[in-house]
Write a protein that holds these residues in place. Structure first.
Motif, PDB file in Angstrom:
ATOM      1  N   LEU A 146       0.815  -1.213   0.000  1.00 20.11           N
ATOM      2  CA  LEU A 146       0.000   0.000   0.000  1.00 20.11           C
ATOM      3  C   LEU A 146       0.853   1.269   0.000  1.00 20.11           C
ATOM      4  O   LEU A 146       0.328   2.365  -0.199  1.00 20.11           O
ATOM      5  N   TYR A 147       2.162   1.120   0.198  1.00 22.22           N
ATOM      6  CA  TYR A 147       3.064   2.264   0.142  1.00 22.22           C
ATOM      7  C   TYR A 147       3.530   2.565  -1.277  1.00 22.22           C
ATOM      8  O   TYR A 147       4.408   3.408  -1.478  1.00 22.22           O
ATOM      9  N   LEU A 148       2.963   1.884  -2.271  1.00 26.96           N
ATOM     10  CA  LEU A 148       3.388   2.068  -3.657  1.00 26.96           C
ATOM     11  C   LEU A 148       3.425   3.538  -4.087  1.00 26.96           C
ATOM     12  O   LEU A 148       4.399   3.972  -4.701  1.00 26.96           O
ATOM     13  N   PRO A 149       2.390   4.365  -3.787  1.00 29.23           N
ATOM     14  CA  PRO A 149       2.471   5.766  -4.220  1.00 29.23           C
ATOM     15  C   PRO A 149       3.685   6.499  -3.670  1.00 29.23           C
ATOM     16  O   PRO A 149       4.294   7.313  -4.372  1.00 29.23           O
ATOM     17  N   GLN A 150       4.057   6.209  -2.405  1.00 29.30           N
ATOM     18  CA  GLN A 150       5.230   6.880  -1.832  1.00 29.30           C
ATOM     19  C   GLN A 150       6.520   6.358  -2.455  1.00 29.30           C
ATOM     20  O   GLN A 150       7.510   7.096  -2.552  1.00 29.30           O
ATOM     21  N   ALA A 151       6.518   5.100  -2.857  1.00 28.50           N
ATOM     22  CA  ALA A 151       7.704   4.519  -3.485  1.00 28.50           C
ATOM     23  C   ALA A 151       7.892   5.016  -4.904  1.00 28.50           C
ATOM     24  O   ALA A 151       9.001   4.986  -5.436  1.00 28.50           O
ATOM     25  N   LYS A 152       6.804   5.487  -5.521  1.00 30.67           N
ATOM     26  CA  LYS A 152       6.829   5.846  -6.930  1.00 30.67           C
ATOM     27  C   LYS A 152       6.730   7.347  -7.199  1.00 30.67           C
ATOM     28  O   LYS A 152       7.272   7.830  -8.191  1.00 30.67           O
ATOM     29  N   VAL A 153       5.994   8.089  -6.396  1.00 29.28           N
ATOM     30  CA  VAL A 153       5.663   9.482  -6.703  1.00 29.28           C
ATOM     31  C   VAL A 153       6.327  10.413  -5.692  1.00 29.28           C
ATOM     32  O   VAL A 153       5.938  10.447  -4.519  1.00 29.28           O
ATOM     33  N   TYR A 154       7.326  11.151  -6.142  1.00 29.74           N
ATOM     34  CA  TYR A 154       8.031  12.108  -5.296  1.00 29.74           C
ATOM     35  C   TYR A 154       8.852  13.021  -6.203  1.00 29.74           C
ATOM     36  O   TYR A 154       8.815  12.890  -7.432  1.00 29.74           O
ATOM     37  N   ASP A 155       9.580  13.939  -5.632  1.00 27.64           N
ATOM     38  CA  ASP A 155      10.353  14.904  -6.410  1.00 27.64           C
ATOM     39  C   ASP A 155      11.398  14.186  -7.272  1.00 27.64           C
ATOM     40  O   ASP A 155      12.136  13.328  -6.784  1.00 27.64           O
ATOM     41  N   ARG A 156      11.430  14.510  -8.572  1.00 28.71           N
ATOM     42  CA  ARG A 156      12.412  13.972  -9.523  1.00 28.71           C
ATOM     43  C   ARG A 156      12.320  12.453  -9.660  1.00 28.71           C
ATOM     44  O   ARG A 156      13.311  11.770  -9.884  1.00 28.71           O
ATOM     45  N   CYS A 157      11.117  11.923  -9.563  1.00 27.77           N
ATOM     46  CA  CYS A 157      10.938  10.471  -9.566  1.00 27.77           C
ATOM     47  C   CYS A 157      10.933   9.856 -10.954  1.00 27.77           C
ATOM     48  O   CYS A 157      10.870   8.631 -11.076  1.00 27.77           O
ATOM     49  N   CYS A 158      10.987  10.672 -11.992  1.00 31.95           N
ATOM     50  CA  CYS A 158      10.830  10.130 -13.342  1.00 31.95           C
ATOM     51  C   CYS A 158      11.560  11.000 -14.352  1.00 31.95           C
ATOM     52  O   CYS A 158      11.632  12.221 -14.196  1.00 31.95           O
TER      53      CYS A 158
END
Length: 288
Positions: free
Chosen positions: A175-187
């Motif tokens: 359930l922590y997937l959004p925090q693992a994927k979406v953050y500053d400079r994540c892509c």
């Protein structure tokens, strides 16, 4: 045909790179100063991207090849989404990080793909920029992916993507997937957009990734998009169905190259991702 976004004293410009030359399309039509505006022109005139570009290129001045060696982010995507567990190795990697393989293999074998939100323009990095690793994460990896470029939900091109991820945060709890994927400079995406009409088969492209640290190669491997269990069209259909899709979007199609479990990105690393017939995306790494 490849489309690049470049800057400079003359302002933002979209240029077309063919096997013969680099054409400054904005010099002919100043309103066509981005890939998005080129796609809009094609939509309004009911032509393909390449048809519009060919007409402009006929009158366009040429640019030096060096002008596309340091391009900007090729498309101002209002949203970047991504697909997960589209390659078998991705399922294996998630099993290793979480110890709970069933939920991931259910996605790999299931009828519905995993499609999730990845980035906004403010979180997106272009060619040569620094992608981020979270300061509260202990295990971080780049994920090389073929990116599908969409205009009003239709496939218009392809680019190279890097879906940087925290494996330690996702592995702690799914359930922590959004925090693992979406953050500053994540892509990151780039270096260009290869038009869909000029690419024979997006499911038969060699993809490679090399990671260097202080001049030493830490990882170097290659695969093929032919290993993807789902088609580009299937993933796009899942993303656009029952969804308010923005005018300009990029959908990353899953990772096929995963470093060994004892590897984690560090600040200062260099990541080079190449997809055959599309381009090379290079980024450094910084902590955020």
């Amino acid at each position: 045909m490849r489309y690049y976004q470049i800057g400079g004293e003359a302002g933002p410009r979209v240029v077309l790179r063919t096997a013969d030359a680099v054409y400054d399309l904005t010099a002919v039509k100043p309103g066509v100063d981005s890939f998005g505006s080129l796609a809009a022109a094609a939509s309004i005139t009911d032509q393909s991207l390449d048809e519009v570009a060919d007409r402009l290129a006929a009158d366009a001045p040429t640019r030096s090849e060096s002008d596309v060696e340091t391009p900007e982010t090729p498309i101002w995507a209002e949203e970047v989404w991504a697909a997960g567990v589209t390659y078998e190795i991705s399922g294996e990697a998630r099993e290793a990080e979480s110890g709970r393989p069933d939920i991931y293999y259910d996605v790999y074998d299931g009828e519905r793909p995993e499609v999730f939100f990845k980035a906004t323009p403010s979180r997106l990095v272009g060619p040569g920029g620094a992608v981020g690793i979270r300061a509260d994460s202990e295990w971080d990896v780049p994920e090389p992916e073929l990116g599908v470029v969409l205009y009003e939900g239709d496939i218009v091109g392809y680019t190279v993507g890097n879906d940087v991820s925290s494996r330690s945060i996702e592995g702690e709890n799914s359930l922590y997937l959004p925090q693992a994927k979406v953050y500053d400079r994540c892509c990151s995406i780039g270096p260009c957009v290869r038009s869909a009409a000029s690419l024979d088969d997006p499911h038969d492209l060699e993809m490679s990734m090399r990671i260097e640290r202080d001049g030493e190669t830490m990882y170097d491997d290659a695969t093929s998009t032919g290993e993807m269990v789902r088609s580009v069209e299937e993933l796009v259909d899942c993303y656009t169905a029952h969804n308010a899709v923005p005018e300009r979007a990029v959908l990353l199609t899953g990772t096929s190259l995963v470093p060994d479990d004892d590897f984690t990105l560090r600040e200062g690393d260099d990541v080079r991702i190449e997809i055959e017939e599309v381009g090379v995306l290079s980024n450094t790494v910084t902590e955020v």
